[in-house]
Design an enzyme around this catalytic site. Sequence first.
Site, PDB file in Angstrom:
ATOM      1  N   ASN A 294       0.872  -1.180   0.000  1.00  0.00           N
ATOM      2  CA  ASN A 294       0.000   0.000   0.000  1.00  0.00           C
ATOM      3  C   ASN A 294       0.907   1.228   0.000  1.00  0.00           C
ATOM      4  OD1 ASN A 294      -1.813   2.032   0.487  1.00  0.00           O
ATOM      5  ND2 ASN A 294      -2.372   1.357   2.549  1.00  0.00           N
ATOM      6  N   TRP A 295       1.019   1.846  -1.165  1.00  0.00           N
ATOM      7  CA  TRP A 295       1.947   2.982  -1.274  1.00  0.00           C
ATOM      8  C   TRP A 295       1.412   4.229  -0.575  1.00  0.00           C
ATOM      9  CZ3 TRP A 295       3.706   2.934  -7.167  1.00  0.00           C
ATOM     10  CH2 TRP A 295       4.346   1.710  -7.430  1.00  0.00           C
ATOM     11  N   LYS A 296       0.131   4.243  -0.283  1.00  0.00           N
ATOM     12  CA  LYS A 296      -0.511   5.434   0.298  1.00  0.00           C
ATOM     13  C   LYS A 296      -0.223   6.643  -0.604  1.00  0.00           C
ATOM     14  CE  LYS A 296      -0.248   3.214   4.730  1.00  0.00           C
ATOM     15  NZ  LYS A 296      -0.192   3.318   6.184  1.00  0.00           N
TER      16      LYS A 296
ATOM     17  N   HIS B  57      -9.530   1.321   4.757  1.00  0.00           N
ATOM     18  CA  HIS B  57      -8.255   1.463   5.470  1.00  0.00           C
ATOM     19  C   HIS B  57      -8.465   2.380   6.671  1.00  0.00           C
ATOM     20  CE1 HIS B  57      -4.179   2.597   6.449  1.00  0.00           C
ATOM     21  NE2 HIS B  57      -3.822   1.474   5.873  1.00  0.00           N
TER      22      HIS B  57
ATOM     23  N   GLU C  15      -6.841   4.701   7.866  1.00  0.00           N
ATOM     24  CA  GLU C  15      -6.618   6.131   7.647  1.00  0.00           C
ATOM     25  C   GLU C  15      -7.870   6.785   7.070  1.00  0.00           C
ATOM     26  OE1 GLU C  15      -2.964   5.550   5.523  1.00  0.00           O
ATOM     27  OE2 GLU C  15      -2.065   4.936   7.416  1.00  0.00           O
TER      28      GLU C  15
ATOM     29  N   GLU D 113      -5.779  -4.960  10.611  1.00  0.00           N
ATOM     30  CA  GLU D 113      -4.798  -3.892  10.784  1.00  0.00           C
ATOM     31  C   GLU D 113      -5.074  -3.157  12.101  1.00  0.00           C
ATOM     32  OE1 GLU D 113      -2.795  -2.921   6.845  1.00  0.00           O
ATOM     33  OE2 GLU D 113      -4.328  -1.429   7.199  1.00  0.00           O
TER      34      GLU D 113
ATOM     35  N   GLY E 210       2.129   2.241  10.815  1.00  0.00           N
ATOM     36  CA  GLY E 210       3.089   3.328  10.663  1.00  0.00           C
ATOM     37  C   GLY E 210       3.763   3.728  11.958  1.00  0.00           C
TER      38      GLY E 210
ATOM     39  N   SER F 117       3.114  -2.206  10.414  1.00  0.00           N
ATOM     40  CA  SER F 117       4.551  -2.265  10.700  1.00  0.00           C
ATOM     41  C   SER F 117       5.186  -3.619  10.380  1.00  0.00           C
ATOM     42  CB  SER F 117       4.838  -1.850  12.145  1.00  0.00           C
ATOM     43  OG  SER F 117       4.428  -0.517  12.360  1.00  0.00           O
TER      44      SER F 117
ATOM     45  N   GLY G 275       2.726  -1.179   4.307  1.00  0.00           N
ATOM     46  CA  GLY G 275       2.811   0.243   3.989  1.00  0.00           C
ATOM     47  C   GLY G 275       4.257   0.654   3.772  1.00  0.00           C
ATOM     48  N   GLY G 276       4.870   1.231   4.802  1.00  0.00           N
ATOM     49  CA  GLY G 276       6.217   1.798   4.692  1.00  0.00           C
ATOM     50  C   GLY G 276       7.236   0.867   4.045  1.00  0.00           C
TER      51      GLY G 276
HETATM   52  P1  PGA Z   1       2.668   0.211   7.701  1.00  0.00           P
HETATM   53  O1  PGA Z   1       1.227   0.426   7.042  1.00  0.00           O
HETATM   54  O2  PGA Z   1       3.207  -1.074   7.157  1.00  0.00           O
HETATM   55  O3  PGA Z   1       3.468   1.419   7.270  1.00  0.00           O
HETATM   56  O4  PGA Z   1       2.459   0.157   9.178  1.00  0.00           O
HETATM   57  C1  PGA Z   1       0.373  -0.667   6.842  1.00  0.00           C
HETATM   58  C2  PGA Z   1      -0.932  -0.185   6.271  1.00  0.00           C
HETATM   59  O5  PGA Z   1      -1.364   0.925   6.600  1.00  0.00           O
HETATM   60  O6  PGA Z   1      -1.569  -0.884   5.456  1.00  0.00           O
END
Ligand code: PGA
Length: 259
Positions: free
Chosen positions: A9-11, A98, A100, A172, A178, A217, A238-239
């Site tokens: 997930n590049w966001k 998600h 967010e 999640e 994050g 994470s 994500g990251g």
């Molecule tokens: P993260 O994000 O790996 O940076 O914690 C995961 C996500 O939001 O899907």
Amino acid sequence: MRRPLIAGNWKMNLDLARGRDLVAGVRAGLGSADVGTQVEVAVCPPTIYLFPIAEALQGSLIRLGAQDLYYEASGAYTGEVSATMVAETGAKYTIIGHSERRHTIGHLEDDRMLNLKLKAAHQAGLAPILCVGETIDERRAEQTLDVLTFQLTAALVGYGVTSPDDLVLAYEPVWAIGTGEVATPEQAQEAHAHLRNRLRELAGPIADEVRILYGGSVKPDNTAAIMKQPDVDGGLIGGASLKPDSFVRIITATLATLG
Ligand code: PGA
């Protein structure tokens, strides 16, 4: 046997040139690794990059996914993108709900909206990756399993799951996204097993074929311990999906857990 899915997930990160470089780097890094048959891999770039990243993925088995979509088919919804528009890019997946979008960005999406998005995605032939997860306050109040039950049940009202591509779940925990704080493998397994049991009640034996990803994470070093859990079927990353090296190491670590 469920084939794990590792989805990046590049966001709202990278620009187009860097996105293309990332795809090229992941393709090169995976080389002959058994992507497609043993582990499925997907990348979810920002919506505006879906078409060019689809092009960059041509000839590879890496799948494309969107990060969101709107549930209406068309109309006066300035700034939104429909499920059909997403499907036109060649995307197979779309993330829905998600955290967010549930908690952080101005949209504050609720379960009713996510239910409509799930249905719209399915109608357009996309496989939805539905995210569920508790906040830190909910975990401290020991409400985690109730929150998961509620989010899953509400999202699936009137939604039939009859094939494994009708639904991918992503557990999640909001407090792990994050933050560098990762759920322990035991915490992940407890949540995943709970989700699968609840899904079995809602949809029947297909629950055993539905993949439940862990997200929050995930890094190359903690991948194996998480992916070894019996009800963890991949990750939403994500990251660590933004650099070819770490994303590829997460994929190969997942492959290694398959023996
Ligand atoms: P993260 O994000 O790996 O940076 O914690 C995961 C996500 O939001 O899907």
